[in-house]
Design an enzyme around this catalytic site. Structure first.
Site, PDB file in Angstrom:
ATOM      1  N   ASP A   1      46.473  35.130  85.551  1.00  0.00           N
ATOM      2  CA  ASP A   1      46.501  34.695  84.042  1.00  0.00           C
ATOM      3  C   ASP A   1      47.990  34.824  83.473  1.00  0.00           C
ATOM      4  O   ASP A   1      48.293  34.601  82.416  1.00  0.00           O
ATOM      5  CB  ASP A   1      45.522  35.613  83.141  1.00  0.00           C
ATOM      6  CG  ASP A   1      46.238  36.897  83.153  1.00  0.00           C
ATOM      7  OD1 ASP A   1      46.506  37.323  84.323  1.00  0.00           O
ATOM      8  OD2 ASP A   1      45.990  37.866  82.155  1.00  0.00           O
TER       9      ASP A   1
ATOM     10  N   ASP B   1      44.387  42.233  86.390  1.00  0.00           N
ATOM     11  CA  ASP B   1      44.395  42.396  84.937  1.00  0.00           C
ATOM     12  C   ASP B   1      44.013  41.032  84.300  1.00  0.00           C
ATOM     13  O   ASP B   1      45.266  40.378  84.259  1.00  0.00           O
ATOM     14  CB  ASP B   1      45.333  43.341  84.204  1.00  0.00           C
ATOM     15  CG  ASP B   1      45.143  44.719  84.834  1.00  0.00           C
ATOM     16  OD1 ASP B   1      44.055  45.205  85.272  1.00  0.00           O
ATOM     17  OD2 ASP B   1      46.509  45.018  85.157  1.00  0.00           O
TER      18      ASP B   1
ATOM     19  N   LYS C   1      55.404  40.810  91.351  1.00  0.00           N
ATOM     20  CA  LYS C   1      55.379  39.452  91.051  1.00  0.00           C
ATOM     21  C   LYS C   1      56.189  39.053  89.770  1.00  0.00           C
ATOM     22  O   LYS C   1      56.526  39.934  88.894  1.00  0.00           O
ATOM     23  CB  LYS C   1      53.616  39.193  90.474  1.00  0.00           C
ATOM     24  CG  LYS C   1      52.744  39.363  91.738  1.00  0.00           C
ATOM     25  CD  LYS C   1      51.508  39.027  91.249  1.00  0.00           C
ATOM     26  CE  LYS C   1      50.949  40.097  90.477  1.00  0.00           C
ATOM     27  NZ  LYS C   1      49.459  40.090  89.740  1.00  0.00           N
TER      28      LYS C   1
ATOM     29  N   ASP D   1      44.990  37.922  90.976  1.00  0.00           N
ATOM     30  CA  ASP D   1      45.674  38.889  90.109  1.00  0.00           C
ATOM     31  C   ASP D   1      44.529  39.861  89.528  1.00  0.00           C
ATOM     32  O   ASP D   1      43.288  39.687  89.577  1.00  0.00           O
ATOM     33  CB  ASP D   1      46.223  38.270  89.117  1.00  0.00           C
ATOM     34  CG  ASP D   1      46.544  39.289  87.766  1.00  0.00           C
ATOM     35  OD1 ASP D   1      47.349  40.228  88.079  1.00  0.00           O
ATOM     36  OD2 ASP D   1      46.060  38.789  86.604  1.00  0.00           O
TER      37      ASP D   1
ATOM     38  N   SER E   1      53.307  48.659  86.801  1.00  0.00           N
ATOM     39  CA  SER E   1      54.204  49.414  86.510  1.00  0.00           C
ATOM     40  C   SER E   1      53.995  50.957  85.757  1.00  0.00           C
ATOM     41  O   SER E   1      54.990  51.693  85.634  1.00  0.00           O
ATOM     42  CB  SER E   1      55.463  48.512  85.654  1.00  0.00           C
ATOM     43  OG  SER E   1      54.658  48.592  84.204  1.00  0.00           O
TER      44      SER E   1
HETATM   45 MG   LIG Z   1      47.104  39.215  84.621  1.00  0.00          MG
END
Ligand SMILES: [Mg+2]
Length: 194
Positions: A138, A16, A113, A14, A59
């Site tokens: 996360d 962020d 995801k 991932d 997004s």
């Molecule tokens: Mg993340």
């Protein structure tokens, strides 16, 4: 699923809250800052033979807040910061869909995801074995994307979007304090030779 020995193992990452600090609707390269241990984690995983592939829900692009070119500028900044520390990622996949649900476990779009689309596309493009691969993120949506793609396991980071609610999910293989901890857990689980 057939296991082809020539296919390489990967770690899907991932972005962020995992590789870079989580910023809500990050839209500017100036907001990019690496998470602690990100460079070391990438180097350790690649030295062990894992292809490191970023899979990120963006997004902000679908919402019209950022162009694809702007997103690439953010990724350029991330890669520049990594390179100053001698690290790199092998590839970056992003999904621009805007969710309509707040349920992080619901697959609304195959490519977003927890849908497996980005991971499956990367596996096809890069010759990866999903059953030998791991997911680090996360959010519970990261864990489920890995599970939905047929990955070997996942590490959920106790950073960024992590919440205690995630702990009831049977698909979480390991909880890790940060990306470096997750990399070390994966390396302990895997004694791979290329
Ligand atoms: Mg993340």
């Amino acid at each position: 699923m057939q296991i082809n020995s020539h296919l390489r193992p990967a770690v899907f990452l991932d972005r962020d809250g995992t590789l870079i600090k989580h910023v809500h609707h990050l839209c500017s390269p100036e907001q990019v800052a690496l998470e602690q241990g990100a460079s070391e984690a990438l180097c350790l995983l690649q030295e062990a033979g894992f292809v490191c592939v970023v899979v990120t829900n963006q997004s902000v692009v679908g919402r019209g807040m950022l162009s694809v070119e702007g997103l690439k500028a953010i990724h350029d900044k991330m890669e520049q910061l990594l390179s100053t520390q001698g690290a790199r990622v092998d590839s970056i996949y992003f999904s621009t869909h805007v969710p309509h649900t707040s349920d992080l476990r619901e697959v609304e779009y195959f490519d977003r995801k927890p849908g497996p689309g980005m991971l499956l596309r990367a596996a096809q493009d890069l010759g990866l074995s999903l059953v030998k691969s791991w997911m680090i993120g996360d959010s519970i949506s990261d864990v489920l994307a890995g599970a939905n793609a047929g990955c070997k396991g996942s590490c959920l980071l106790k950073t960024g979007l992590y919440s205690l609610e995630c702990q009831d999910c049977s698909q979480i293989s390991f909880l890790a304090s940060d990306i470096l901890d997750a990399a070390q857990i994966i390396l302990r689980q895997d004694s791979i030779s290329i």
